[in-house]
Design a protein around this motif. Sequence first.
Motif, short mmCIF file in Angstrom:
data_model
loop_
_atom_site.label_atom_id
_atom_site.label_comp_id
_atom_site.label_asym_id
_atom_site.label_seq_id
_atom_site.Cartn_x
_atom_site.Cartn_y
_atom_site.Cartn_z
N CYS A 148 0.81 -1.21 0.00
CA CYS A 148 0.00 0.00 0.00
C CYS A 148 0.85 1.27 0.00
O CYS A 148 0.36 2.35 0.35
CB CYS A 148 -0.96 0.00 1.18
N THR A 149 2.10 1.16 -0.41
CA THR A 149 2.97 2.33 -0.58
C THR A 149 3.49 2.33 -2.01
O THR A 149 3.66 1.27 -2.61
CB THR A 149 4.16 2.30 0.40
N SER A 150 3.74 3.51 -2.53
CA SER A 150 4.18 3.57 -3.92
C SER A 150 5.56 2.94 -4.10
O SER A 150 5.82 2.24 -5.09
CB SER A 150 4.19 5.02 -4.42
N VAL A 151 6.48 3.16 -3.14
CA VAL A 151 7.80 2.54 -3.26
C VAL A 151 7.69 1.02 -3.21
O VAL A 151 8.37 0.29 -3.94
CB VAL A 151 8.78 3.03 -2.17
N GLY A 152 6.81 0.54 -2.34
CA GLY A 152 6.63 -0.91 -2.23
C GLY A 152 6.06 -1.51 -3.50
O GLY A 152 6.56 -2.53 -3.99
N PRO A 183 -5.81 -9.87 -3.10
CA PRO A 183 -4.62 -10.24 -3.89
C PRO A 183 -4.81 -10.11 -5.40
O PRO A 183 -3.90 -9.67 -6.11
CB PRO A 183 -4.38 -11.71 -3.49
N ALA A 184 -5.98 -10.47 -5.89
CA ALA A 184 -6.24 -10.39 -7.33
C ALA A 184 -6.21 -8.93 -7.81
O ALA A 184 -5.66 -8.62 -8.88
CB ALA A 184 -7.60 -11.01 -7.66
N VAL A 185 -6.78 -8.04 -7.01
CA VAL A 185 -6.77 -6.62 -7.36
C VAL A 185 -5.35 -6.07 -7.32
O VAL A 185 -4.95 -5.27 -8.17
CB VAL A 185 -7.69 -5.82 -6.41
N LEU A 186 -4.57 -6.49 -6.32
CA LEU A 186 -3.19 -6.02 -6.23
C LEU A 186 -2.38 -6.50 -7.42
O LEU A 186 -1.56 -5.76 -7.97
CB LEU A 186 -2.54 -6.49 -4.93
N LEU A 190 -0.25 -4.16 -9.94
CA LEU A 190 1.17 -4.34 -10.23
C LEU A 190 1.42 -4.50 -11.74
O LEU A 190 2.43 -4.04 -12.26
CB LEU A 190 1.71 -5.55 -9.47
N GLU A 191 0.48 -5.14 -12.42
CA GLU A 191 0.59 -5.27 -13.88
C GLU A 191 0.50 -3.89 -14.53
O GLU A 191 1.25 -3.58 -15.47
CB GLU A 191 -0.52 -6.19 -14.41
N LEU A 192 -0.40 -3.05 -14.03
CA LEU A 192 -0.52 -1.69 -14.54
C LEU A 192 0.75 -0.89 -14.26
O LEU A 192 1.21 -0.11 -15.10
CB LEU A 192 -1.73 -1.01 -13.88
N THR A 193 1.33 -1.12 -13.10
CA THR A 193 2.58 -0.44 -12.74
C THR A 193 3.68 -0.79 -13.72
O THR A 193 4.43 0.09 -14.19
CB THR A 193 3.01 -0.85 -11.31
N ARG A 194 3.80 -2.06 -14.07
CA ARG A 194 4.83 -2.47 -15.04
C ARG A 194 4.60 -1.85 -16.40
O ARG A 194 5.55 -1.44 -17.08
CB ARG A 194 4.84 -4.00 -15.16
N SER A 195 3.34 -1.77 -16.81
CA SER A 195 3.04 -1.27 -18.16
C SER A 195 3.33 0.23 -18.31
O SER A 195 3.74 0.68 -19.38
CB SER A 195 1.58 -1.55 -18.51
#
Length: 263
Positions: A148-152, A183-186, A190-195
């Motif tokens: 729940c942190t941007s760095v994390g 977990p599914a939402v997270l 994370l997939e959006l973060t990578r893209s």
Amino acid sequence: MNRIDRPPTTTRPDEGLKSLVKVVRVLHVFSRTARALSLAEICQRTGYPRSTTHRLLSSMREAGLLDQDRNRDRYRLGLKLYELGNTVLANMDLHREARPYVEALGRLTGQVVHLAVFDGRHAVVIGKSESQIDATSGAFLESAPAHCTSVGKAILAYQPDAVLDTFLAEGLARFTDTTITDPAVLRQELELTRSRGYSIDQAEHQPGLNCVAAPIRDLSGRVFAAVSVSGAAWKTPPSDVGRVAKIVIHHADAISRALGHGA
């Protein structure tokens, strides 16, 4: 009468390792909300017998890992850990190489900048922009939940599946109304973060605080750290995230290059 020679008593390697594991477990029961604990409280939190715990605490106090208060009925973490933590920071290439970029990012955005690494469960903050370090904090390490942190999230997004699976299996604690606990939402986040190359925290850890972070890579290209900009939600509205993200990504990439990635 003949004397029977007996081999000297030695501690088996596995026993030494077990003792070390117990010491680490004791250290982990302390936190910012549990700064001083009694023997009984430490026994309860570790599950160790009272006699075993008392021996451990005595040895740890002699080594400087723990201190006792004046009444000697409560324990707290010792200054030796502070010394060791500062030694860790001084010897970390990341902390040393990233410092000028962290400072520049702070001056450019006028907001709080955090530099963090991943310990398998938390985002451990090892550096802040100088303007955010006050006389009471000094040089210190602090940890924050990674989910729940941007760095994390900037670091989690690039971890191997096995690491992410282990992380998710331990559960996702809720801190605010917007914390992601599914977990599914997270995984989707994370997939959006990578893209897009950056992560965001929309008051997911602290109410009213928004953050934008980008990943940092080591010499081999592995993401092991991240840098973020944090500010009040009204200072970083959704319409401004894209602009801030470009600045954060630029500085994160510069830190990666300073560490040898892409050189």
